[in-house]
Each structure stands twice: as C-alpha cells, then as structure tokens.
Write a protein that holds these residues in place. Structure first.
Motif, PDB file in Angstrom:
ATOM      1  N   VAL A  61      42.208  31.395  51.942  1.00  0.00           N
ATOM      2  CA  VAL A  61      43.089  32.399  51.355  1.00  0.00           C
ATOM      3  C   VAL A  61      43.564  33.391  52.435  1.00  0.00           C
ATOM      4  O   VAL A  61      44.518  34.126  52.239  1.00  0.00           O
ATOM      5  CB  VAL A  61      42.364  33.081  50.164  1.00  0.00           C
TER       6      VAL A  61
ATOM      7  N   MET B 234      43.101  28.579  42.783  1.00  0.00           N
ATOM      8  CA  MET B 234      43.807  29.443  43.730  1.00  0.00           C
ATOM      9  C   MET B 234      44.721  28.637  44.653  1.00  0.00           C
ATOM     10  O   MET B 234      45.309  29.189  45.569  1.00  0.00           O
ATOM     11  CB  MET B 234      42.809  30.294  44.517  1.00  0.00           C
TER      12      MET B 234
ATOM     13  N   LEU C 252      46.012  36.627  52.621  1.00  0.00           N
ATOM     14  CA  LEU C 252      45.488  37.989  52.717  1.00  0.00           C
ATOM     15  C   LEU C 252      45.946  38.605  54.039  1.00  0.00           C
ATOM     16  O   LEU C 252      45.443  38.262  55.102  1.00  0.00           O
ATOM     17  CB  LEU C 252      43.961  37.984  52.637  1.00  0.00           C
TER      18      LEU C 252
ATOM     19  N   ILE D 127      48.657  41.272  48.750  1.00  0.00           N
ATOM     20  CA  ILE D 127      48.713  40.536  47.488  1.00  0.00           C
ATOM     21  C   ILE D 127      47.321  40.566  46.852  1.00  0.00           C
ATOM     22  O   ILE D 127      46.325  40.781  47.541  1.00  0.00           O
ATOM     23  CB  ILE D 127      49.159  39.066  47.653  1.00  0.00           C
ATOM     24  N   THR D 128      47.293  40.346  45.548  1.00  0.00           N
ATOM     25  CA  THR D 128      46.026  40.252  44.812  1.00  0.00           C
ATOM     26  C   THR D 128      45.812  38.789  44.444  1.00  0.00           C
ATOM     27  O   THR D 128      46.645  38.191  43.760  1.00  0.00           O
ATOM     28  CB  THR D 128      46.079  41.136  43.550  1.00  0.00           C
ATOM     29  N   MET D 129      44.705  38.210  44.924  1.00  0.00           N
ATOM     30  CA  MET D 129      44.408  36.798  44.642  1.00  0.00           C
ATOM     31  C   MET D 129      43.214  36.710  43.691  1.00  0.00           C
ATOM     32  O   MET D 129      42.280  37.497  43.795  1.00  0.00           O
ATOM     33  CB  MET D 129      44.068  36.053  45.933  1.00  0.00           C
ATOM     34  N   GLY D 130      43.242  35.725  42.824  1.00  0.00           N
ATOM     35  CA  GLY D 130      42.110  35.520  41.915  1.00  0.00           C
ATOM     36  C   GLY D 130      42.107  36.530  40.781  1.00  0.00           C
ATOM     37  O   GLY D 130      41.053  37.004  40.361  1.00  0.00           O
ATOM     38  N   ALA D 131      43.304  36.854  40.280  1.00  0.00           N
ATOM     39  CA  ALA D 131      43.450  37.888  39.254  1.00  0.00           C
ATOM     40  C   ALA D 131      42.847  37.449  37.918  1.00  0.00           C
ATOM     41  O   ALA D 131      42.560  36.280  37.695  1.00  0.00           O
ATOM     42  CB  ALA D 131      44.926  38.218  39.065  1.00  0.00           C
ATOM     43  N   PHE D 132      42.708  38.434  37.086  1.00  0.00           N
ATOM     44  CA  PHE D 132      42.234  38.265  35.703  1.00  0.00           C
ATOM     45  C   PHE D 132      43.458  37.946  34.843  1.00  0.00           C
ATOM     46  O   PHE D 132      44.454  38.658  34.894  1.00  0.00           O
ATOM     47  CB  PHE D 132      41.562  39.580  35.311  1.00  0.00           C
TER      48      PHE D 132
END
Lengths: 394, 299
Positions: free
Chosen positions: A69, A96, A199, A205-210
């Motif tokens: 990532v 992901m 990253l 960026i936001t990875m692995g979001a809810f």
C-alpha cells in the motif's frame, strides 16, 4: 541458464528475478527455504530489498499489505498452518487490491499434524479474492512466480496471487530448471509503478476504510469483475511468456483428449504420474482416456473446461483435498459448471494422496476402472470415493 | 475541547466533523499528536473506535495518509510501510506512526507490537488507553483496572467487577530495550506534545501510552474528560513518566506527587465504579494498590 534446484529454490529464484522491494517472511515446513534464500540474496547483495524477519505469518501478510500500500513490490511464502493463520489478512490484501505474490508449499492441515503434500491449505482459501496457480514441477514453480507478478500488477486485475507447489514432492526435490536471464525478466516485468494512490504525504488518502451496506457490495462486485477480467490477462501474459521464454502455459492443459471418452482432471505434481498411467493404458489396453491438468483454479477457467470436455462421456476429478461433509472441493466447483448443460457428462470424484500419501500408477488404474464401470452402468453409484484407504485401520 | 493553558493554532490534520462521541479522549489525543507530527506523516491504525469514527466511506477525517487493515495489525502494517519507504529511497523526513487502542495493543495486537519493537523498526507507536473494548460495547481487556464494571466483568452478587489490575504495558514494552518509552495524558498537553516531539526525533521504535478517558464506557458526563485525565494523574492512578532504554533506574517521573488526591475522588465521578463506592474494603484495597505503585515508581 540451467540450474538443478529444489522447488522452493525455484520460487525464490523466480521471486528474486522480479526484484521485489520488500520481503516479509516467516519459516514453516515445507516453505522455509524461501525465507532462507531471500534473506541470503539480500545479505549477499544479489537482491536490493528489505527483508523483514516477522514474528508470525499473520504479520508477514500484514507487512506485505503495509509495503504494497506504500507502493512497494512485495512477496512472501508460506504453507498450511501459516496460510491458515494469514486467512484474515488474505481477504484484506485482495479487498485493498494489492498485487502481492505468495508461494505456497501445499501441505496438509492439522490435526493430526502432518507436513506432507496436500492441497487443503490453498483450497481452503479459494474465496479470499486471490488468484490461484498450481505448479506441476519446479520449472512451472519458477515461471508461475514471474507471471503472477505481471498478472497481479496489471491494472485490469490488481489482485494478489498465490502459486502452489506440492510439499516435498516439489519443494524439496531437485530438478533441472531453466532460469531466465535477468535482462529478459526486466523487460517482461518492468518496475512496479502503481497508477493508483499509495500512502504518500504529498497526496493523502485513506486506505482500508469502514464501509456501510450502502457501498460494500460494490467493493465486492468490483473484485469479481477484476477476477473476470483477469481471465484474458492470464491468457495474454501466458502468450507473451511463451514468446519471450519459449515455455507454453495454459489455464487447463489438455493431454490426449481427441478421442477420450473418460477425462481425468488433476492439479499439481500428480499430473505427471497421471500422464504416465494414461500412456500405459493406451499403449497396452487401447483405453480412450485423456487428462486435463488445472493450472489456474482462480479465476475458475469455466469456458476452457466446458470446451475441452464437450465430447467426454465421463469426467473424473482427482484431488488432494476434501471439503468435509461434501466431497472434493474441486469436484464441487467443476460439477457446478455443467449444471445447466443438458448433454453433460457423468462426473465422478476421487480423493487421493492426503497428507502426502503417494499417488501411484496403481491408483490411477483403479480410478479408471471405477470410471469405466460407472460409464458402462450409465450412472454414478458413489459420487466421491476415497482411493487407497486402509479400511481395517478405522 | 481545548485544554487549559494550551492554544491549538496549527493546521488541523485531524479534521473536525469526525464521528467520535462528545468528550472522546482519543480524538483529542490524536489531534495533539498530529499537530506535533505535521503533514509528513503516514499512519497505520487498527480496527476500533478510531477507525469507525474517522474513515466511514466516502468520508475521511484524515489529512495525512492512513491505512487500516485489521484489529491486531497496526504495528505489523507500519513495519511494512517503514521497510517499503526504506526500499524505495523515500524514508527520509517521513514519520511512520502506528495507532492502537488498549485492546489492540495490550491484547490482540501485542505479538505484532513486540515483533515490531524487537526488530527495531523506525515506527512510533501510540496506544490510546480507555481501559476496555469500547468499540464493541465496553468489554474488559487487560488494561481494565481493578473494580471496574464492564459488560464482560460485570459487578454482581459474586463479583466486584474486574478482578485483576491493569497490565503494566509501559514496563513490558520498555523491557524490549527500545530507545524511548513514555506515558502521557490529554490533561497535560505540553507534556504530551514534548514527548511526541522527542519520540519523532529518535531513530528506531518508540512507544507512548496515552491515557484517554471515555465518557461512554466509563459512564461520566462528557465535560469531565479533561478533569478525569488530570485527576488520574493527581491521584496516582496513571503516572506520567518517560524512559530511554530498558533500565528503570533511569526513569524520569514528570509529575511528582507529594500530596496525592485520594483515589475515591477519581473513582466516584465514574459510573463504572458506582457499585464499589460504599464498599470500604474494596476502596481501601484500590487505594493501597495505587500507593504501592506510586512507591515503586518513586512518584
């Protein structure tokens, strides 16, 4: 260059040729030579990479995820219990969309503990969103590692891949392997340059979001679409590999199918034994039996399967795994693909070689005799049969 | 929520409008850390309140790159990030942080944390301790203090609530011989930020244990978060210290307490201790446990 090497070494040499940036790995029989060799390549300056001596397979896969990532090419290897421990993280790697590559020394699962050849470990991970390749020999183990990176990193795919090779029969057995030149591999597989976000503080960026029910299904559907797309990508990469390196790969490899009434289906190292058995049957007894070797199980090669078996009267699925309470897992998948075909063949299933029990010519003769009996009767009495079971030991 | 005597004027990297409860101590701590760390920061977070309150797709509260993988993986994923940046020649000038709650640090992520520390990865780990599994609904974990009633250590006819005292995570972590271990709480923002700054300047793994009260889980009015953070220190329930290396003879106590408040002052503000407030024996036992800890640390 020809090298006489073990299957594990073939996966390590294949991985090294792909110039991974980060290799987190944890020892487990029968895959331990992979982390040993990768750390040695780094120690000797043959590979410019970060080798992470993680404290578990769970962390090995988590560190692969962290590295991938961040934009690094990353790979690892494991087997059996180690793969089972990674289970949770396998879904996350696929979800992901990270093109991680992993070699698996296909081994049985506990209990009872057993370190020998068996496909239960990778079969149990079919639903995780990883592409699955199965090698028949050490050459395939090396070649499939290289091709797996190329397929996984294709922007139409962006899913991780696992390459299975049978415990000991391949991982620890020396065979002559043609090792490609680094320059040719560099041309075939350029450095990993993700064209999606990684990253990077200059572009947060936001990875692995809810994700709530409003969006979750689309994320899963996108993976399924990528799996579908990967079918063509695999064909393209196999074709280019053949042009570059001269070795031909197919998702399903046919053998003597032209006039075959009975077609056996196998995966991994028993495919070689099956070919020898069939050759004998043809030569000595004129039996019209053919073979399909499954090299790719995910994505499932449905189109090729139906095409290759369209003239068969009986398809016999022979496998080194068991979906307990159902039958062979591969059999279940294959049978499902015929369900809407009115002119489908009879389909039988044989469980063989669990926990490294040898699968012999005699076993194949027995399987073909059983298949012939079913064909003569026009019906299948017992859908899944266990071969070479010691009934008196139960 | 602005702590007394401290103005927060830096660019906010932890955006307002996240979904934390009113009075959430963890949100305040994260904001203070990010104000200190600045934009050249990558964070690995774990499953828990922080993930739920900040990453609900398609929104995010983060102005720095973050990744969430699983519950037990913030140190493991951060290891991959650290190594990847090194391998790609991009390591210089970037802070790699790992965030975990108390459950994700003391319990399920403990092995991955230990591995990351032992390998000497250049990762700054921050544990936000609200003393139970709050995201799943207030279940006890190994950071839950003696006597606290949670949904899996309920008080009852045969139970005083949690039956064991808190796991000494700071001491266990420091024993890994890492360069820097510290504790902090949001009631002392200057101390907290000074320690964050120090951690970021050190090469190698560091660990900060940050005490973050939780109004929902501890059952107190949300405006008391800072007061409880302060009283936890002033009673000796949570000690402020820092240590370079593993030798506890070198510990620096940041807040000496010649006149400690009685621990009941702190306990009586919280619903999770209500059942013991008339139980003199248990209150004395808790006071004694705190006294012994303070003596051991030389507070």
């Amino acid at each position: 260059m020809k090298m006489v090497i073990r299957g594990n070494m073939a996966t390590a040499v294949g991985a090294k040729l792909c110039r991974p940036n980060v290799v987190p790995a944890y020892p487990i029989t029968p895959s331990t030579l992979f982390p040993e060799k990768m750390s040695e390549f780094v120690a000797d300056g043959e590979l410019d990479a970060e080798f992470i001596t993680v404290e578990s397979e769970h962390t090995a896969m988590s560190a692969c995820i962290g590295a991938s990532v961040t934009g690094a090419r990353t790979c690892t290897a494991t087997a059996s219990q180690g793969l089972a421990l990674m289970h949770e993280m396998l879904f996350i790697a696929a979800g992901m969309r990270l093109p991680i590559v992993m070699a698996i020394g296909n081994r049985a699962l506990s209990a009872p503990i057993n370190i020998w050849a068996d496909h239960q470990d990778t079969i149990s991970e079919r639903d995780t969103g990883w592409l699955q390749f199965y090698a028949e020999n050490n050459q395939e183990s090396l070649d499939l590692m290289i091709m797996a990176f190329r397929i996984s990193e294709d922007k139409r795919v962006l899913l991780p891949s696992m390459v299975g090779l049978d415990a000991f029969v391949l991982t620890h057995t020396f065979e002559a392997v043609d090792v490609p030149d680094q320059g040719d591999v560099d041309k075939f597989l350029p450095p990993y340059k993700p064209n999606h976000g990684t990253l990077d503080p200059s572009n947060p960026i936001t990875m692995g979001a809810f994700v709530t029910p409003e969006h979750y299904m689309e994320f899963r559907y996108a993976i399924e679409l990528a799996m579908n797309e990967s079918r063509d990508v695999i064909d393209e990469v196999f074709e280019e590999y053949k042009k570059t390196f001269g070795r031909e790969y197919k998702k399903l490899v046919p053998y003597d199918l032209e006039d075959a009434e009975i077609i056996l289906i196998t995966m991994g190292s028993i495919s070689g034994t099956a070919r020898v058995a069939l050759e004998e049957m043809r030569k000595r007894h004129g039996k019209k039996v053919g073979l399909i070797k499954l090299t790719v199980l995910r994505p499932f090669p449905e189109k090729e399967l139906l095409e290759l078996t369209k003239n068969a009267k009986l398809v016999a699925v022979i496998e080194r795994d068991i979906s307990l309470g159902f039958g062979g897992a591969v059999f279940g998948e294959i049978a499902a693909k015929y369900v809407n075909k009115p002119d489908r063949p009879l389909i039988t299933n044989y469980i063989v070689g669990l926990g490294g029990r040898d699968v012999t010519l005699k076993d194949f003769n027995e399987i073909v005799e059983k298949a012939e009996a079913a064909l003569a009767a026009g019906e299948v009495e017992k859908q899944t049969e266990w071969i070479n079971i010691k009934e008196d030991a139960l | 929520m602005t702590a007394a005597g401290e103005s927060v004027t830096e660019k906010e990297l932890f955006a307002c409008g996240h979904r934390g409860c009113a009075g959430c101590g963890e949100g305040t701590a994260v904001r203070m850390i990010l104000n200190t760390a600045g934009p050249n920061t990558i964070i690995s977070i774990c499953t828990g309140c922080l993930e739920v309150m900040t990453t609900a797709y398609p929104e995010t509260a983060w102005e720095v790159p973050i990744v969430h993988a699983a519950f037990e993986t913030s140190a493991a994923v951060a290891s991959g990030i650290d190594s990847a940046l090194k391998a790609l020649g991009k390591r210089e000038g970037i802070n790699v942080l790992a965030f975990g709650g108390d459950g994700g640090t003391f319990d399920i992520g403990f092995q991955a944390l230990s591995g990351m520390l032992e390998r000497g990865q250049n990762v700054k780990y921050f544990c936000f301790d609200n003393e139970a599994y709050m995201n799943t609904g207030i279940q006890r974990c190994s950071s839950t203090p003696y006597g606290a009633s949670t949904t899996t250590s309920p008080s009852g006819k045969f139970s005083i609530g949690e039956s064991k005292d808190k796991k000494p995570i700071g001491a266990i972590v420091a024993a890994h011989d890492i360069p820097y271990t510290a504790t902090a709480t949001i009631a002392y923002p200057k101390d907290l930020k000074k320690k964050v700054k120090k951690a970021l300047e050190i090469e190698g793994p560091t660990f900060m244990h940050i005490f973050t009260p939780c109004p929902t889980g501890w059952r107190y009015p949300s405006e008391l978060t800072i007061q409880l953070s302060r009283w936890a220190v002033q009673t000796g329930v949570f000690l402020l210290w820092e240590l370079e290396g593993p030798d506890f003879r070198n510990i620096v106590i940041n807040k000496k307490l010649p006149n400690r408040k009685p621990v009941t002052d702190y306990l009586k503000l919280q619903g999770r201790f209500r059942h013991i407030m008339k139980d003199e024996e248990t209150l004395q036992k808790i006071q004694k446990m705190v006294d012994e800890k303070c003596e051991m640390y030389g507070v």
